[in-house]
Design a protein around this motif. Structure first.
Motif, PDB file in Angstrom:
ATOM      1  N   MET A 191       0.846  -1.187   0.000  1.00 55.36           N
ATOM      2  CA  MET A 191       0.000   0.000   0.000  1.00 55.36           C
ATOM      3  C   MET A 191       0.889   1.249   0.000  1.00 55.36           C
ATOM      4  SD  MET A 191      -3.038   1.152   2.597  1.00 55.36           S
ATOM      5  CE  MET A 191      -2.105   1.353   4.079  1.00 55.36           C
ATOM      6  N   SER A 192       0.556   2.196  -0.869  1.00 52.14           N
ATOM      7  CA  SER A 192       1.327   3.437  -0.926  1.00 52.14           C
ATOM      8  C   SER A 192       0.744   4.456   0.048  1.00 52.14           C
ATOM      9  CB  SER A 192       1.299   3.999  -2.343  1.00 52.14           C
ATOM     10  OG  SER A 192       0.028   4.537  -2.629  1.00 52.14           O
ATOM     11  N   LEU A 193       1.539   5.458   0.343  1.00 52.32           N
ATOM     12  CA  LEU A 193       1.049   6.531   1.211  1.00 52.32           C
ATOM     13  C   LEU A 193      -0.168   7.219   0.607  1.00 52.32           C
ATOM     14  CD1 LEU A 193       4.350   8.197   2.447  1.00 52.32           C
ATOM     15  CD2 LEU A 193       2.753   6.803   3.747  1.00 52.32           C
ATOM     16  N   ARG A 194      -0.186   7.314  -0.709  1.00 47.43           N
ATOM     17  CA  ARG A 194      -1.298   7.952  -1.409  1.00 47.43           C
ATOM     18  C   ARG A 194      -2.617   7.237  -1.122  1.00 47.43           C
ATOM     19  NH1 ARG A 194      -2.452  11.371  -5.204  1.00 47.43           N
ATOM     20  NH2 ARG A 194      -3.437  11.026  -7.182  1.00 47.43           N
ATOM     21  N   ASP A 195      -2.569   5.932  -0.957  1.00 45.81           N
ATOM     22  CA  ASP A 195      -3.775   5.154  -0.688  1.00 45.81           C
ATOM     23  C   ASP A 195      -4.135   5.115   0.794  1.00 45.81           C
ATOM     24  OD1 ASP A 195      -3.965   4.529  -3.402  1.00 45.81           O
ATOM     25  OD2 ASP A 195      -2.701   2.745  -3.163  1.00 45.81           O
ATOM     26  N   ALA A 196      -3.277   5.678   1.637  1.00 46.30           N
ATOM     27  CA  ALA A 196      -3.467   5.570   3.083  1.00 46.30           C
ATOM     28  C   ALA A 196      -4.338   6.677   3.662  1.00 46.30           C
ATOM     29  CB  ALA A 196      -2.111   5.553   3.786  1.00 46.30           C
ATOM     30  N   ILE A 197      -4.554   7.766   2.902  1.00 43.76           N
ATOM     31  CA  ILE A 197      -5.333   8.881   3.432  1.00 43.76           C
ATOM     32  C   ILE A 197      -6.420   9.285   2.437  1.00 43.76           C
ATOM     33  CG2 ILE A 197      -3.456   9.788   4.849  1.00 43.76           C
ATOM     34  CD1 ILE A 197      -3.098  11.973   2.696  1.00 43.76           C
ATOM     35  N   ASP A 198      -7.448   9.928   2.951  1.00 40.72           N
ATOM     36  CA  ASP A 198      -8.542  10.433   2.129  1.00 40.72           C
ATOM     37  C   ASP A 198      -8.962  11.802   2.653  1.00 40.72           C
ATOM     38  OD1 ASP A 198      -9.283   8.282   0.212  1.00 40.72           O
ATOM     39  OD2 ASP A 198      -9.593   7.140   2.049  1.00 40.72           O
ATOM     40  N   ASN A 199      -9.619  12.560   1.786  1.00 44.64           N
ATOM     41  CA  ASN A 199     -10.184  13.848   2.155  1.00 44.64           C
ATOM     42  C   ASN A 199     -11.680  13.629   2.399  1.00 44.64           C
ATOM     43  OD1 ASN A 199     -11.200  16.435   2.331  1.00 44.64           O
ATOM     44  ND2 ASN A 199     -10.307  17.163   0.441  1.00 44.64           N
ATOM     45  N   PHE A 200     -12.132  13.883   3.607  1.00 46.38           N
ATOM     46  CA  PHE A 200     -13.518  13.639   3.984  1.00 46.38           C
ATOM     47  C   PHE A 200     -14.493  14.434   3.116  1.00 46.38           C
ATOM     48  CE2 PHE A 200     -17.149  13.925   7.050  1.00 46.38           C
ATOM     49  CZ  PHE A 200     -17.376  12.571   7.157  1.00 46.38           C
ATOM     50  N   TYR A 201     -14.091  15.607   2.667  1.00 49.92           N
ATOM     51  CA  TYR A 201     -14.978  16.421   1.839  1.00 49.92           C
ATOM     52  C   TYR A 201     -15.260  15.776   0.483  1.00 49.92           C
ATOM     53  CZ  TYR A 201     -15.609  20.471   4.826  1.00 49.92           C
ATOM     54  OH  TYR A 201     -15.999  21.311   5.846  1.00 49.92           O
ATOM     55  N   GLU A 202     -14.363  14.909   0.001  1.00 53.03           N
ATOM     56  CA  GLU A 202     -14.634  14.245  -1.276  1.00 53.03           C
ATOM     57  C   GLU A 202     -15.925  13.429  -1.195  1.00 53.03           C
ATOM     58  OE1 GLU A 202     -11.262  12.044  -2.728  1.00 53.03           O
ATOM     59  OE2 GLU A 202      -9.958  13.798  -2.569  1.00 53.03           O
ATOM     60  N   ARG A 203     -16.110  12.686  -0.128  1.00 54.00           N
ATOM     61  CA  ARG A 203     -17.328  11.894   0.048  1.00 54.00           C
ATOM     62  C   ARG A 203     -18.546  12.798   0.174  1.00 54.00           C
ATOM     63  NH1 ARG A 203     -20.227   8.511  -1.646  1.00 54.00           N
ATOM     64  NH2 ARG A 203     -18.266   7.577  -2.200  1.00 54.00           N
ATOM     65  N   LEU A 204     -18.417  13.883   0.928  1.00 47.29           N
ATOM     66  CA  LEU A 204     -19.552  14.795   1.116  1.00 47.29           C
ATOM     67  C   LEU A 204     -19.941  15.481  -0.188  1.00 47.29           C
ATOM     68  CD1 LEU A 204     -18.614  16.406   4.555  1.00 47.29           C
ATOM     69  CD2 LEU A 204     -20.144  14.473   4.114  1.00 47.29           C
ATOM     70  N   VAL A 205     -18.951  15.856  -0.992  1.00 48.35           N
ATOM     71  CA  VAL A 205     -19.236  16.492  -2.280  1.00 48.35           C
ATOM     72  C   VAL A 205     -19.886  15.489  -3.227  1.00 48.35           C
ATOM     73  CG1 VAL A 205     -18.161  17.514  -4.335  1.00 48.35           C
ATOM     74  CG2 VAL A 205     -17.552  18.347  -2.060  1.00 48.35           C
ATOM     75  N   LEU A 206     -19.397  14.266  -3.248  1.00 50.58           N
ATOM     76  CA  LEU A 206     -20.040  13.229  -4.074  1.00 50.58           C
ATOM     77  C   LEU A 206     -21.492  13.027  -3.668  1.00 50.58           C
ATOM     78  CD1 LEU A 206     -17.245  10.530  -4.413  1.00 50.58           C
ATOM     79  CD2 LEU A 206     -18.304  11.832  -6.265  1.00 50.58           C
ATOM     80  N   ASP A 207     -21.748  12.999  -2.367  1.00 46.49           N
ATOM     81  CA  ASP A 207     -23.124  12.857  -1.885  1.00 46.49           C
ATOM     82  C   ASP A 207     -23.990  14.038  -2.332  1.00 46.49           C
ATOM     83  OD1 ASP A 207     -22.407  10.472  -0.659  1.00 46.49           O
ATOM     84  OD2 ASP A 207     -22.307  11.335   1.366  1.00 46.49           O
ATOM     85  N   ALA A 208     -23.430  15.252  -2.256  1.00 41.67           N
ATOM     86  CA  ALA A 208     -24.183  16.447  -2.674  1.00 41.67           C
ATOM     87  C   ALA A 208     -24.436  16.434  -4.177  1.00 41.67           C
ATOM     88  CB  ALA A 208     -23.420  17.708  -2.267  1.00 41.67           C
ATOM     89  N   ILE A 209     -23.475  15.955  -4.957  1.00 41.96           N
ATOM     90  CA  ILE A 209     -23.669  15.843  -6.402  1.00 41.96           C
ATOM     91  C   ILE A 209     -24.778  14.841  -6.698  1.00 41.96           C
ATOM     92  CG2 ILE A 209     -22.610  14.946  -8.514  1.00 41.96           C
ATOM     93  CD1 ILE A 209     -20.008  16.377  -7.618  1.00 41.96           C
ATOM     94  N   ASP A 210     -24.758  13.714  -6.015  1.00 42.50           N
ATOM     95  CA  ASP A 210     -25.817  12.716  -6.210  1.00 42.50           C
ATOM     96  C   ASP A 210     -27.189  13.278  -5.846  1.00 42.50           C
ATOM     97  OD1 ASP A 210     -24.084  10.775  -7.164  1.00 42.50           O
ATOM     98  OD2 ASP A 210     -23.884   9.764  -5.231  1.00 42.50           O
ATOM     99  N   ALA A 211     -27.244  14.084  -4.794  1.00 41.17           N
ATOM    100  CA  ALA A 211     -28.521  14.650  -4.334  1.00 41.17           C
ATOM    101  C   ALA A 211     -29.064  15.701  -5.295  1.00 41.17           C
ATOM    102  CB  ALA A 211     -28.345  15.260  -2.945  1.00 41.17           C
ATOM    103  N   THR A 212     -28.190  16.299  -6.105  1.00 44.75           N
ATOM    104  CA  THR A 212     -28.624  17.362  -7.010  1.00 44.75           C
ATOM    105  C   THR A 212     -28.518  16.948  -8.471  1.00 44.75           C
ATOM    106  OG1 THR A 212     -26.388  18.343  -7.037  1.00 44.75           O
ATOM    107  CG2 THR A 212     -27.940  19.172  -5.372  1.00 44.75           C
ATOM    108  N   ARG A 213     -28.331  15.674  -8.717  1.00 51.56           N
ATOM    109  CA  ARG A 213     -28.136  15.174 -10.086  1.00 51.56           C
ATOM    110  C   ARG A 213     -29.355  15.472 -10.950  1.00 51.56           C
ATOM    111  NH1 ARG A 213     -24.430  11.376 -12.138  1.00 51.56           N
ATOM    112  NH2 ARG A 213     -23.729  11.047 -10.008  1.00 51.56           N
ATOM    113  N   GLU A 214     -29.063  15.876 -12.183  1.00 46.84           N
ATOM    114  CA  GLU A 214     -30.109  16.162 -13.166  1.00 46.84           C
ATOM    115  C   GLU A 214     -29.911  15.247 -14.369  1.00 46.84           C
ATOM    116  OE1 GLU A 214     -29.708  20.322 -14.000  1.00 46.84           O
ATOM    117  OE2 GLU A 214     -30.009  20.888 -11.910  1.00 46.84           O
ATOM    118  N   ASP A 215     -30.971  15.010 -15.124  1.00 43.89           N
ATOM    119  CA  ASP A 215     -30.897  14.106 -16.272  1.00 43.89           C
ATOM    120  C   ASP A 215     -29.850  14.533 -17.300  1.00 43.89           C
ATOM    121  OD1 ASP A 215     -32.868  12.480 -15.205  1.00 43.89           O
ATOM    122  OD2 ASP A 215     -34.486  13.462 -16.322  1.00 43.89           O
TER     123      ASP A 215
END
Length: 87
Positions: free
Chosen positions: A1-25
């Motif tokens: 496992m690389s260091l790059r795979d060891a951390i995440d930005n919590f806002y990425e998940r929240l932004v993805l959730d917000a995009i899903d909630a506002t998705r348009e056709d």
């Protein structure tokens, strides 16, 4: 496992959730990727190593505020990207 795979930005998940909630056709992958980049550039980075750490250390109010910020930034990013689309 690389260091790059060891951390995440919590806002990425929240932004993805917000995009899903506002998705348009009419949304396509390129547009949504641009929206995500613009939104994340307007939010602070909140890195974590283990998801359980974020759950343990965040209060309900802090998480609610982060979700609200993410949604607001996604909505603003949608407008920005729409106005600045490449032709």
């Amino acid at each position: 496992m690389s260091l790059r795979d060891a951390i995440d930005n919590f806002y990425e998940r929240l932004v993805l959730d917000a995009i899903d909630a506002t998705r348009e056709d009419a949304d396509n992958a390129d547009y949504l990727t641009d929206v995500m980049c613009v939104a994340l550039n307007h939010l602070p980075a909140r890195y974590y190593r283990h998801a359980i750490d974020m759950v343990f250390f965040l209060t309900d109010e802090e998480l609610k505020g982060m979700k609200e910020k993410s949604l607001a930034e996604v909505q603003a990013a949608r407008d920005f990207v729409r106005e600045h689309q490449r032709n």
